[in-house]
Enzyme design. Structure first.
Site, PDB file in Angstrom:
ATOM      1  N   GLY A 119      32.912  44.469  56.986  1.00 40.43           N
ATOM      2  CA  GLY A 119      32.538  43.323  56.725  1.00 40.43           C
ATOM      3  C   GLY A 119      31.550  43.268  55.509  1.00 40.43           C
ATOM      4  O   GLY A 119      31.750  44.117  54.511  1.00 40.43           O
ATOM      5  N   ASP A 172      21.598  35.979  58.529  1.00 38.99           N
ATOM      6  CA  ASP A 172      22.867  36.007  58.588  1.00 38.99           C
ATOM      7  C   ASP A 172      23.528  36.114  60.051  1.00 38.99           C
ATOM      8  O   ASP A 172      24.561  36.674  60.337  1.00 38.99           O
ATOM      9  CB  ASP A 172      23.357  37.338  57.822  1.00 38.99           C
ATOM     10  CG  ASP A 172      25.088  37.302  57.657  1.00 38.99           C
ATOM     11  OD1 ASP A 172      25.525  36.250  57.273  1.00 38.99           O
ATOM     12  OD2 ASP A 172      25.729  38.307  57.596  1.00 38.99           O
ATOM     13  N   GLY A 201      35.027  48.169  62.754  1.00 38.28           N
ATOM     14  CA  GLY A 201      34.814  46.919  62.094  1.00 38.28           C
ATOM     15  C   GLY A 201      34.117  47.141  60.648  1.00 38.28           C
ATOM     16  O   GLY A 201      33.754  48.273  60.244  1.00 38.28           O
ATOM     17  N   GLY A 220      29.883  46.762  54.775  1.00 38.26           N
ATOM     18  CA  GLY A 220      30.693  47.955  54.846  1.00 38.26           C
ATOM     19  C   GLY A 220      31.240  48.180  56.033  1.00 38.26           C
ATOM     20  O   GLY A 220      31.117  47.507  57.022  1.00 38.26           O
TER      21      GLY A 220
END
Length: 307
Positions: free
Chosen positions: A27, A149, A25, A30
């Site tokens: 985002g 977040d 992944g 990084g």
């Protein structure tokens, strides 16, 4: 070729102990790699960031944040992902690459919801996921950590249905890096006080949790704004435009920028939710953060006594 170069760089920076096996992944923070710990044979997740260093080495703020995350490890909370190791590599005199080594979990809540067969997760399963999420959040908040977040991509779900909060504390560690990186961070789970750039604390995570709670039923986000102002407008279409006295005083955006709208029943947007679930959701989506329910009090809500 570029990806292979990044792969080799990661392998060199984490040394001999961790062998990257897949990119899992990317985002705001990084690229994330799945790797194998050669000592234990376990799979781990590697997350790296470049931080500016001073003449004494790492910035004190980064050291402090990483130390806090490492301290949490001793509690071994079942709903919090473990930080297993930290590797630091000096890249230049001004820059250090810090790699955080976390336990690896195969899927996040976003994937978990997408894979659920129609018509979606049973009410009892949503209740169980929410209880675990709030247990993890209560633990973080009691240790003075605001996630900042929280979204489905940062909530991991094991194959046995165990929820683990991830990426908490990273918003502070990566804040310098974020300022230098052209990334798109989703606004959909952000609390009104963050969108208004007002002061904020642990209630921001409760707002995000409320958005996620609604999404578990809807199987799609409840507020999908394209800018801070648009996001606030989408929120007010559901909860109504707050009263003038509830509008924060330390913000530049005026309440007059928004059309007056009355709140609508939350069941218009989340029709499958029970009355007690709807009550809890509204307590999480209170505009005023001081009136928003805490994670600890949410666990005592009558919604969790439904069977």
């Amino acid at each position: 070729m570029q990806k292979r170069g990044a792969w080799l760089a990661m392998a060199q920076e984490v040394g001999l102990q961790y062998e990257p096996v897949a990119e899992i992944g990317g985002g705001a923070y990084g690229t994330v790699y799945k790797a194998r710990d050669r000592l234990s044979g376990q799979f781990v997740a590697l997350k790296s960031v470049r931080v500016q260093t001073d003449q004494d080495g790492l910035p004190l703020s980064t050291v402090r944040e990483v130390a806090l995350l490492k301290r949490l490890e001793q509690f071994d909370h079942p709903n919090v992902v473990k930080l297993m190791d930290v590797c630091a590599t000096l890249r230049t005199d001004q820059e250090t690459k810090v790699t955080l080594v976390f336990e690896h979990v195969d899927q996040d809540l976003k994937t978990y919801l997408e894979k659920a067969p129609s018509p979606g997760l049973p009410a009892s399963q949503i209740q169980d996921l929410m209880r675990q999420l709030l247990c993890g959040l209560t633990f973080l908040h009691s240790n003075c950590i605001v996630h900042r977040d929280l979204k489905p991509e940062n909530i991991l779900v094991t194959s046995r249905g165990q929820v683990k909060l991830a990426d908490f504390g990273l918003a502070r560690i990566y804040s310098c890096h974020m300022a230098l990186t052209p990334v798109v961070v989703t606004l959909w789970y952000r609390a009104p006080e963050v969108l208004l750039q007002s002061s904020y604390a642990t209630p921001v995570d409760i707002w995000s949790t409320g958005c996620i709670f609604a999404e578990m039923f809807r199987r799609k986000p409840v507020f999908c704004g394209e800018s801070e102002v648009d996001q606030l407008g989408k929120i007010f279409e559901v909860i109504g435009l707050p009263a003038e006295e509830d509008w924060p005083t330390d913000v530049t955006l005026s309440r007059r920028n928004f059309s007056p709208v009355n709140h609508r029943p939350i069941t218009d947007f989340v029709p499958e939710i029970s009355p007690q679930g709807a009550d809890l959701l509204l307590e999480m989506l209170a505009f005023d953060p001081l009136r928003r329910i805490s994670a600890l009090n949410a666990l005592d809500h009558l919604y969790f006594q439904e069977g």
